[in-house]
Scaffold this active site. Structure first.
Site, PDB file in Angstrom:
ATOM      1  N   ASP A   1       2.011 -25.725 -12.664  1.00  0.00           N
ATOM      2  CA  ASP A   1       2.676 -25.876 -13.967  1.00  0.00           C
ATOM      3  C   ASP A   1       2.021 -26.953 -14.838  1.00  0.00           C
ATOM      4  OD1 ASP A   1       4.584 -25.315 -15.878  1.00  0.00           O
ATOM      5  OD2 ASP A   1       6.067 -26.696 -15.039  1.00  0.00           O
TER       6      ASP A   1
ATOM      7  N   ASN B   1       8.432 -15.285 -16.676  1.00  0.00           N
ATOM      8  CA  ASN B   1       7.353 -15.600 -17.615  1.00  0.00           C
ATOM      9  C   ASN B   1       7.070 -14.485 -18.633  1.00  0.00           C
ATOM     10  OD1 ASN B   1       5.544 -17.629 -15.192  1.00  0.00           O
ATOM     11  ND2 ASN B   1       6.836 -18.305 -16.883  1.00  0.00           N
TER      12      ASN B   1
HETATM   13  C1  IPE Z   1       7.120 -21.896 -13.152  1.00  0.00           C
HETATM   14  O1  IPE Z   1       6.788 -22.583 -14.304  1.00  0.00           O
HETATM   15  C2  IPE Z   1       6.266 -20.674 -13.004  1.00  0.00           C
HETATM   16  C3  IPE Z   1       4.840 -20.898 -12.779  1.00  0.00           C
HETATM   17  C4  IPE Z   1       4.240 -22.045 -12.745  1.00  0.00           C
HETATM   18  C5  IPE Z   1       4.074 -19.722 -12.585  1.00  0.00           C
HETATM   19  P1  IPE Z   1       7.550 -22.351 -15.680  1.00  0.00           P
HETATM   20  O2  IPE Z   1       6.858 -23.183 -16.672  1.00  0.00           O
HETATM   21  O3  IPE Z   1       7.692 -20.922 -15.962  1.00  0.00           O
HETATM   22  O4  IPE Z   1       9.007 -22.935 -15.341  1.00  0.00           O
HETATM   23  P2  IPE Z   1      10.103 -23.555 -16.291  1.00  0.00           P
HETATM   24  O5  IPE Z   1      10.297 -22.610 -17.431  1.00  0.00           O
HETATM   25  O6  IPE Z   1       9.592 -24.878 -16.736  1.00  0.00           O
HETATM   26  O7  IPE Z   1      11.312 -23.695 -15.420  1.00  0.00           O
HETATM   27  C1  IPE Z   2       2.114 -22.746 -15.905  1.00  0.00           C
HETATM   28  O1  IPE Z   2       1.891 -23.515 -17.035  1.00  0.00           O
HETATM   29  C2  IPE Z   2       1.504 -21.381 -16.018  1.00  0.00           C
HETATM   30  C3  IPE Z   2       2.482 -20.289 -16.130  1.00  0.00           C
HETATM   31  C4  IPE Z   2       3.788 -20.416 -16.057  1.00  0.00           C
HETATM   32  C5  IPE Z   2       1.945 -18.963 -16.346  1.00  0.00           C
HETATM   33  P1  IPE Z   2       2.849 -23.416 -18.302  1.00  0.00           P
HETATM   34  O2  IPE Z   2       2.308 -22.383 -19.215  1.00  0.00           O
HETATM   35  O3  IPE Z   2       4.260 -23.248 -17.908  1.00  0.00           O
HETATM   36  O4  IPE Z   2       2.632 -24.861 -18.947  1.00  0.00           O
HETATM   37  P2  IPE Z   2       3.736 -25.747 -19.644  1.00  0.00           P
HETATM   38  O5  IPE Z   2       4.848 -25.936 -18.687  1.00  0.00           O
HETATM   39  O6  IPE Z   2       4.175 -25.007 -20.867  1.00  0.00           O
HETATM   40  O7  IPE Z   2       3.022 -27.020 -19.968  1.00  0.00           O
HETATM   41 MG    MG Z   3       5.745 -24.575 -17.456  1.00  0.00          MG
END
Ligand code: IPE
Ligand code: IPE
Ligand code: MG
Length: 238
Positions: free
Chosen positions: A18, A66
């Site tokens: 993340d 997602n």
């Molecule tokens: C969790 O991260 C999913 C992945 C890293 C693939 P998210 O960014 O989707 O989670 P939330 O929305 O912060 O809970």
């Molecule tokens: C994790 O990074 C990747 C996926 C969930 C696909 P994020 O895209 O959630 O990155 P932040 O949390 O917005 O910084």
């Molecule tokens: Mg995230």
């Protein structure tokens, strides 16, 4: 020298990859650039796990939630995955990495599904390290599917409801046959599971870190492992 260099690493490490979006935003770049940088981090960490002798590495790449993101971002991630998996297949042959996918792949494009199946088939006999790549994965979805499969077998007369045990249910999950992760790492500063490995994490040690995933390197993994070794795992005992 990190204090854990001489300690046995956990057999199974899981990572919620993340912070890609924030990493890109901090640099004035589009979110997709963050995902590309995150893919590089994954490559580095998977190789480092192999060096350390970690047997299983499970990574959360795309959740069942997602899909709520913009079509542009989802499209960008899917494109990146396609490109990345092709490279990974070539890498994996060289490094003897075994690939498995956890998640409902039927929602992915036919091309991507084909790549995933190809990666699993071609790497099935490798044992250096097993990478479980969580794609369109949700912990609740995984448990619902397991319950559905079991219910179907009961309806068909193949099983009795009383037969269901924790062990049997585990066998219906995507992670069938994989030991539970001892350590789950979440970079990016968030302190939640976001639907990751709900069943398997019952007794996992969680390490939350402030680094964003694209900046996460071997030193950060060393630090998480060192923290894991400082924990006192009791499993409900004393
Ligand atoms: C969790 O991260 C999913 C992945 C890293 C693939 P998210 O960014 O989707 O989670 P939330 O929305 O912060 O809970
Ligand atoms: C994790 O990074 C990747 C996926 C969930 C696909 P994020 O895209 O959630 O990155 P932040 O949390 O917005 O910084
Ligand atoms: Mg995230």
């Amino acid at each position: 020298m990190p204090e854990n260099k001489n300690l046995t690493p956990p057999r199974h490490i899981a990572i919620i990859m993340d912070g890609n979006g924030r990493w890109a935003k901090n640099r004035g770049l589009p979110r997709t650039a963050g995902h590309a940088a995150g893919a590089e981090s994954f490559r580095k960490i998977a190789n480092y796990c192999r060096t350390l002798g970690v047997q299983y590495l499970t990574v959360y790449a795309f959740s069942t939630e997602n899909w709520k993101r913009s079509a542009e971002e989802v499209g960008g991630i899917m494109k990146l995955l396609g490109r990345y998996l092709k490279e990974a297949i070539a890498d994996m042959e060289k490094n003897h990495v075994c690939f498995r996918f956890f998640g409902d792949l039927s929602k992915l494009s036919p091309d991507l599904q084909k790549l995933c199946r190809e990666a699993e088939e071609r790497s099935g006999t490798y044992h250096e390290v097993q990478v479980n790549f969580c794609l369109n994965y949700g912990g609740r979805d995984e448990i619902v599917r397991a319950a559905r499969t079991f219910a179907r077998e009961v309806a068909e007369g193949k099983r009795q409801p009383e037969e269901l045990t924790e062990e049997l249910l585990s066998g219906y999950l995507y992670s069938a046959g994989v030991p539970d992760p001892e350590l789950i790492i979440r970079p990016s500063g968030e302190k939640r599971t976001s639907n990751f490995l709900l069943w398997q994490s019952a007794y996992s040690e969680f390490v939350f870190m402030n680094v964003l995933w694209p900046d996460f390197g071997p030193d950060d993994l060393d630090e998480a492992i060192a923290e894991y070794h400082r924990r006192n795992r009791r499993f409900g005992g004393v």
